[in-house]
Write an enzyme that holds these catalytic residues in place. Structure first.
Site, mmCIF file in Angstrom:
data_model
loop_
_atom_site.group_PDB
_atom_site.id
_atom_site.type_symbol
_atom_site.label_atom_id
_atom_site.label_comp_id
_atom_site.label_asym_id
_atom_site.label_seq_id
_atom_site.Cartn_x
_atom_site.Cartn_y
_atom_site.Cartn_z
ATOM 1 N N ARG A 96 0.844 -1.218 0.000
ATOM 2 C CA ARG A 96 0.000 0.000 0.000
ATOM 3 C C ARG A 96 0.868 1.253 0.000
ATOM 4 N NH1 ARG A 96 -3.072 -4.289 2.097
ATOM 5 N NH2 ARG A 96 -4.798 -4.548 0.668
ATOM 6 N N ASP A 135 0.344 -6.591 -3.765
ATOM 7 C CA ASP A 135 -1.095 -6.475 -3.524
ATOM 8 C C ASP A 135 -1.696 -5.676 -4.666
ATOM 9 O OD1 ASP A 135 -3.726 -6.171 -2.173
ATOM 10 O OD2 ASP A 135 -2.614 -6.856 -0.417
ATOM 11 N N HIS A 180 -6.060 -10.040 -4.653
ATOM 12 C CA HIS A 180 -5.123 -8.979 -4.237
ATOM 13 C C HIS A 180 -3.944 -8.873 -5.213
ATOM 14 C CE1 HIS A 180 -6.729 -7.734 -0.314
ATOM 15 N NE2 HIS A 180 -7.143 -8.964 -0.191
ATOM 16 N N GLU A 223 -9.487 -13.240 0.657
ATOM 17 C CA GLU A 223 -10.409 -12.278 0.037
ATOM 18 C C GLU A 223 -10.376 -12.334 -1.488
ATOM 19 O OE1 GLU A 223 -10.439 -8.933 3.529
ATOM 20 O OE2 GLU A 223 -8.871 -8.755 2.042
ATOM 21 N N TRP A 280 -7.424 -15.276 10.952
ATOM 22 C CA TRP A 280 -7.412 -13.842 11.263
ATOM 23 C C TRP A 280 -8.799 -13.268 11.477
ATOM 24 C CZ3 TRP A 280 -9.530 -10.156 7.823
ATOM 25 C CH2 TRP A 280 -9.923 -10.655 6.572
ATOM 26 N N TYR A 312 -4.118 -6.836 14.795
ATOM 27 C CA TYR A 312 -3.993 -5.956 13.627
ATOM 28 C C TYR A 312 -3.635 -4.574 14.161
ATOM 29 C CZ TYR A 312 -5.535 -9.028 9.837
ATOM 30 O OH TYR A 312 -5.619 -10.018 8.882
#
Ligand code: ZN
Length: 759
Positions: free
Chosen positions: A159, A188, A266, A335, A401, A429
């Site tokens: 990021r 990502d 991702h 995800e 997680w 986190y």
């Protein structure tokens, strides 16, 4: 003379009898400590004894630390008195990461069976030395070893790219806390950070994006305003030489770097660079942004139907494997959206050919194939919990997680024969706000909670904390989010459960902060609380902060300058009688500063009421169609619908389309006084009385927090009894239309604004 000296040494060592009341300033707290009487005084004449190459490698960390933290230049050599003797003894019978430290008045003896164990002993010793030249270490014996084998910290640089110097500093931070894994999130949607020689576009294209740090992430290109592409691109990547340098730096500190190459989801940055491995090649840009807004969606994954995809990923992994000696490779696996696989003829053909039930099994097929490839190269695969969807070989390590404590998933994984590393987002986190995840919450987490079937204890090999990078553009932000949370993580991972002690930990954290400060780590200090952003008053107002935690001082300015250690000290509440801007920050004993809070105290006189003959109940409203990026921007558009309403709300659904509303009329207040108006909206809204902006809730936003609490923006104004012109503007972008307006004032407890509105 020599004999006399030896005699006195023996005498002093005998004088070190047992004592139990000394606080041992080491994080993580050692497994076993027995304190004695007296202390060892370490000084410039102290000699460090290290004979073998391995011992010497470790001893350098001690000499460097004494120089850096204490300003002491000690020498390495051979001595019996005033000596720190470092010994690696492979026959000592100690566990691999264990060490034994005996402190007597005459010196320190540090023994371990491995270089890593000796290194951890040295880390304890460095903490015991603290800062400054006067070093006095209480006589004691420490027998220490870690509770868990896997003590990891994750770092997301996809990021925001932070660069080599910071990664090394981060590794130093891990090392001082005896953590032994850096899980490096290198790819990502928002960036590809590792040079792959066979696929240069991964970094020439995938590592760069538009610099839009002030905007929320968006995956959808057409939700963006046109952008000046002549501006320099934002990002960066590590060359293979950089990677080798960092891996070696970590290895010297007994830290394994586990690289994460995300797949199948991702992976937007890779698909932009190499559209041929996506299903339809629709990915045009690496998505820019700088924080998590409401409109983020996950990107589409690699195409699971094309053979080309697997060739590509295997080639990428070949280079990754050659760079990282780690026995583990993390492939993400979380995800993964399946929508594009549903539409892709090649993915559907794969499902048919392999006799798979659905897209979940297609994901499983994908991951298993990669797992086999890694196994053929002698590497074990790690993935987030989602890799178990559709079945997975038990040799893969699982990181649960999701959920309150991720325990049900951990149990499921353990029952299926996987090794498990606990990464529960609700505790570990570290990108979460400090207010919503305080140190004590993290500290009390236990990876093996009471009542867990002992058959599964051994499957849980450790834990890891994540620092996801969406909201941490600079390395200073990463430090702020991470420290001193890392100290809590270290103690959970190392210290025997029954030895953990919150109060004692807090005291030790205060000590280790001295080292953080010297390492120039931007650790968290709680900001002063209790002042609203804005206070309106008519005569005088009181400036009063909430009580601060012990050890902190509040300093403030009234001239708009940043508070410093020289600014006025807040001692007790005080009065002001004119408009004043207060900037305040808390400082700890080392001068570390909190984030600054800004509070405006605005003096007003009661705004005169207006006369409105023939006022009728309700407000006029004007609806605007179109996409607005701010509430005031609707003023430039033509309304497509108007009317009168007695409720302020997102009454105009306008279908699913974006749009805005302007409410216009008067509010009637029952008495002279200060009135507070509050807005909650999705997306932005603003409330004006006359030309005065009372409360500004503009921008893309949600009306509710993730915990379901309404997010309100408040503003106050001094109003004389009677009617006052009122305007509320609102816009919505995307789904989730919501608007509520509240009023509170003399004789009105907070309630929705209605009944007293007119046009
Ligand atoms: Zn496909």
């Amino acid at each position: 003379m020599k004999n006399l000296f030896v005699l006195s040494v023996v005498f002093l060592m005998v004088a070190c009898g047992p004592r139990k009341d000394v606080q041992i300033n080491v994080i993580p707290k050692p497994a076993k400590v027995e304190t004695g009487k007296g202390s060892f005084l370490l000084n410039e004449k102290t000699v460090i004894v290290a004979k073998t190459d391995d011992e010497k490698k470790v001893s350098h960390f001690l000499t460097n630390a004494l120089k850096k933290f204490n300003g002491l230049q000690v020498t390495e050599g051979d001595a019996v008195n005033n000596a720190i003797v470092l010994t690696i003894d492979g026959n000592s019978g100690m566990a691999a990461e264990a060490y034994r430290m005996v402190v007597s008045k005459n010196g320190v003896r540090l023994t371990a069976s491995s270089p890593a164990g000796l290194f951890y002993g040295v880390q304890s010793l460095i903490q015991l030395c603290g800062t400054g030249k006067d070093i006095s270490i209480p006589c004691m014996t420490i027998e220490d070893k870690p509770r868990f084998a896997w003590r990891g910290m994750h770092l997301d640089e996809a990021r925001h790219f932070q660069g080599k110097e910071f990664v090394k500093k981060f590794i130093d931070m891990l090392a001082m806390h005896k953590l032994n894994v850096l899980h490096w999130h290198l790819t990502d949607d928002q960036g590809w950070r590792i040079e792959i020689k066979r696929y240069p576009k991964l970094t020439s294209i995938g590592a760069w994006r538009e610099d839009r740090r002030g905007e929320p992430w968006s995956i959808d290109d057409d939700q963006r305003l046109p952008y000046d592409t002549s501006k320099p691109f934002y990002g960066g990547f590590y060359t293979q030489d950089d990677i080798r340098e960092i891996v070696a730096y970590a290895a010297e500190r007994y830290i394994t770097i586990v690289p994460e190459i995300e797949m199948p989801g991702h992976s937007r940055a890779a698909l932009v660079a190499y559209p041929e491995v996506s299903c339809f090649g629709k990915e045009k840009k690496v998505p820019p942004g700088g924080y998590v807004g409401e409109h983020w969606d996950f990107s589409d994954p690699y195409c699971a139907g094309k053979e080309e995809t697997f060739v590509f990923l295997q080639n990428v992994l070949d280079e990754v494997i050659s760079l990282f000696p780690s026995p583990y490779i993390h492939i993400g696996g979380d995800e993964c959206t399946k929508r594009v696989w549903k539409k892709c003829p090649l993915c559907q053909a794969r499902i048919k050919k392999e006799k798979l039930k659905d897209e979940f099994e297609l994901q499983s097929y994908f991951i298993r194939r990669i797992e086999k490839y890694l196994a053929s190269k002698g590497k074990r695969m790690i993935g987030w919990q989602e890799i178990m969807e559709g079945g997975m070989d038990p040799s893969a390590l699982i990181m649960p997680w999701r959920g309150d404590d991720a325990l049900p998933v951990a149990l499921e994984a353990a029952q299926k024969g996987h090794q498990v590393i606990m990464v529960p987002s609700s505790y570990l986190y570290f990108n979460g706000d400090w207010e919503s995840m305080e140190l004590s919450h993290i500290y009390h987490y236990d990876p093996i909670p009471e009542g867990l079937d002992s058959n599964y204890h051994a499957a849980i090999i450790g834990l890891e904390a994540c620092i996801w990078g969406e909201n941490t553009p600079s390395f200073r932000d990463v430090e702020y989010q991470t420290m001193p949370r890392m100290a809590a993580l270290a103690e959970i991972g190392w210290t025997p459960k029954e030895k953990k002690d919150w109060k004692d930990f807090v005291a030790r954290v205060e000590k280790i902060k001295a080292l953080y400060k010297q390492m120039d780590i931007n650790y968290y200090v709680p900001s002063p609380r209790g002042l609203p952003e804005k206070t309106v008053f008519t005569a005088t107002a009181t400036v009063a902060f909430d009580t601060v935690p012990e050890g902190l001082l509040i300093r403030y300015t009234t001239d708009s300058s940043e508070p410093s250690v020289k600014s006025s000290l807040y001692e007790k509440p005080f009065e002001i009688s004119s408009t004043t801007l207060i900037k305040a920050a808390a400082f700890d004993r080392y001068g570390q500063k909190s984030k600054t809070v800004v509070a405006l105290f605005e003096k007003q006189s009661f705004r005169k009421a207006v006369s409105v003959p023939h006022a009728e109940k309700g407000l006029r409203y004007f609806i605007y169609a179109g996409r607005f990026r701010g509430a005031d921007l609707i003023d430039k558009a033509m309304p497509c619908q108007t009317g009168v309403t007695d409720t302020l709300g997102a009454l105009v659904k306008n279908g699913d389309k974006d749009g805005g509303i302007r409410f216009e009329g008067y509010v009637e207040v029952p008495a002279d006084g200060i009135y507070t108006f509050s807005l909650a909206s999705n997306d932005g809204s603003k409330l004006y009385i006359g030309d005065y902006l009372v409360t500004d809730n503009d921008g893309y936003r949600s009306a509710f927090s993730r915990r379901g609490e309404m997010i309100l923006s408040h503003g106050s104004i001094a109003l004389a009894k009677g009617m006052h012109p009122l305007v509320v503007k609102y816009f919505d972008w995307g789904s989730g239309e919501y608007l509520k307006v509240f009023i509170e004032g003399p004789g009105i407890s907070r309630r929705e604004l209605k009944d007293i509105i007119f046009h």
